[in-house]
Design an enzyme around this catalytic site. Sequence first.
Site, PDB file in Angstrom:
ATOM      1  N   GLY A  20       0.828  -1.200   0.000  1.00  0.00           N
ATOM      2  CA  GLY A  20       0.000   0.000   0.000  1.00  0.00           C
ATOM      3  C   GLY A  20       0.858   1.244   0.000  1.00  0.00           C
ATOM      4  O   GLY A  20       1.673   1.444   0.909  1.00  0.00           O
ATOM      5  N   ALA A  78      -0.998   7.208   2.143  1.00  0.00           N
ATOM      6  CA  ALA A  78      -0.495   7.939   3.306  1.00  0.00           C
ATOM      7  C   ALA A  78       0.098   7.029   4.377  1.00  0.00           C
ATOM      8  O   ALA A  78       1.238   7.222   4.815  1.00  0.00           O
ATOM      9  CB  ALA A  78      -1.619   8.788   3.894  1.00  0.00           C
ATOM     10  N   ALA A  79      -0.651   6.019   4.813  1.00  0.00           N
ATOM     11  CA  ALA A  79      -0.181   5.178   5.910  1.00  0.00           C
ATOM     12  C   ALA A  79       1.043   4.365   5.514  1.00  0.00           C
ATOM     13  O   ALA A  79       2.043   4.323   6.242  1.00  0.00           O
ATOM     14  CB  ALA A  79      -1.306   4.252   6.381  1.00  0.00           C
ATOM     15  N   CYS A 123      -8.882  12.716   0.933  1.00  0.00           N
ATOM     16  CA  CYS A 123      -9.945  13.592   1.446  1.00  0.00           C
ATOM     17  C   CYS A 123     -10.129  14.836   0.583  1.00  0.00           C
ATOM     18  O   CYS A 123     -11.168  15.498   0.659  1.00  0.00           O
ATOM     19  CB  CYS A 123      -9.633  14.005   2.882  1.00  0.00           C
ATOM     20  SG  CYS A 123      -9.655  12.643   4.065  1.00  0.00           S
ATOM     21  N   VAL A 168      -0.037  -6.883  -4.622  1.00  0.00           N
ATOM     22  CA  VAL A 168       0.261  -8.103  -3.875  1.00  0.00           C
ATOM     23  C   VAL A 168      -0.987  -8.978  -3.884  1.00  0.00           C
ATOM     24  O   VAL A 168      -2.053  -8.564  -3.431  1.00  0.00           O
ATOM     25  CB  VAL A 168       0.698  -7.781  -2.438  1.00  0.00           C
ATOM     26  CG1 VAL A 168       0.809  -9.065  -1.609  1.00  0.00           C
ATOM     27  CG2 VAL A 168       2.038  -7.049  -2.446  1.00  0.00           C
ATOM     28  N   ALA A 184      -0.865  -1.887   4.594  1.00  0.00           N
ATOM     29  CA  ALA A 184      -1.533  -0.584   4.665  1.00  0.00           C
ATOM     30  C   ALA A 184      -2.384  -0.391   3.413  1.00  0.00           C
ATOM     31  O   ALA A 184      -2.222   0.571   2.662  1.00  0.00           O
ATOM     32  CB  ALA A 184      -0.504   0.534   4.801  1.00  0.00           C
ATOM     33  N   THR A 185      -3.293  -1.333   3.203  1.00  0.00           N
ATOM     34  CA  THR A 185      -4.096  -1.334   1.978  1.00  0.00           C
ATOM     35  C   THR A 185      -5.350  -0.481   2.081  1.00  0.00           C
ATOM     36  O   THR A 185      -6.062  -0.302   1.090  1.00  0.00           O
ATOM     37  CB  THR A 185      -4.503  -2.769   1.620  1.00  0.00           C
ATOM     38  OG1 THR A 185      -5.101  -3.390   2.771  1.00  0.00           O
ATOM     39  CG2 THR A 185      -3.284  -3.581   1.220  1.00  0.00           C
ATOM     40  N   GLY A 186      -5.646   0.039   3.273  1.00  0.00           N
ATOM     41  CA  GLY A 186      -6.837   0.864   3.419  1.00  0.00           C
ATOM     42  C   GLY A 186      -8.100   0.025   3.520  1.00  0.00           C
ATOM     43  O   GLY A 186      -8.053  -1.202   3.633  1.00  0.00           O
ATOM     44  N   ALA A 187      -9.236   0.698   3.480  1.00  0.00           N
ATOM     45  CA  ALA A 187     -10.534   0.036   3.619  1.00  0.00           C
ATOM     46  C   ALA A 187     -11.286   0.057   2.296  1.00  0.00           C
ATOM     47  O   ALA A 187     -10.985   0.847   1.399  1.00  0.00           O
ATOM     48  CB  ALA A 187     -11.367   0.740   4.694  1.00  0.00           C
TER      49      ALA A 187
END
Length: 218
Positions: free
Chosen positions: A10, A13-14, A47, A84, A115-118
């Site tokens: 990911g 950001a994260a 955002c 991945v 850190a793939t997010g939601a």
Amino acid sequence: MAAERLVVIGGDAAGMSAASQARRLKGRDALEIVAFERGHFTSYSACGIPYWVGGDVEERDDLIARTPEEHRERDIDLRMRTEVTELDVAGQRVKALDRESGKTYWTGFDKLVIATGARPVRPALPGMDAAGVHGVQTLDDGQALLDSLDALRSGEGPRRAVVVGAGYIGVEMAEAMLKRGFEVTVLNRGEQPMATLDADMGRLVHDAMDGLGITTVN
């Protein structure tokens, strides 16, 4: 002694914050960092997408904090358009798919950050994958929406937008589409927009939307 390898799945950001912090703590002789991002962009403000759609942010690149090239200059092996597809925990390796070439390969790791997010919750309704139905989770989503809106300019296409959801992004997208000249309806399953707010604040948001000409259906 060989350097450890940190793999980050990911590149937004994260993920890239984790990769950047790891690089600050350890140099490349002590730590190799490999990051995989399946999309076209990295380290951007998701955002801000509604403000880009609405024209408050002029350029897509204004939402990007760091480009892939900037990360690579910091000795982070960032592999764009690479997804991945499989995780072998016991073997400490991940299987990656190069979305451009179609080739797959395995990469080992000593440490792993996911850190793939939601994923957005979308109603299981017929037509959810039809043309004209858009999400705004990634810059690719925002670009697809803008391309669709640009195509409408040259014809007599629909000028009505329906936004499903009245959270922060839903309300911002409603305003963005209004600025684009659309008649906007927001569908909200709750009693008020932005349900995380107290009821009196939610009513103020509803009244403001109503004043702008946005129809809310609860």
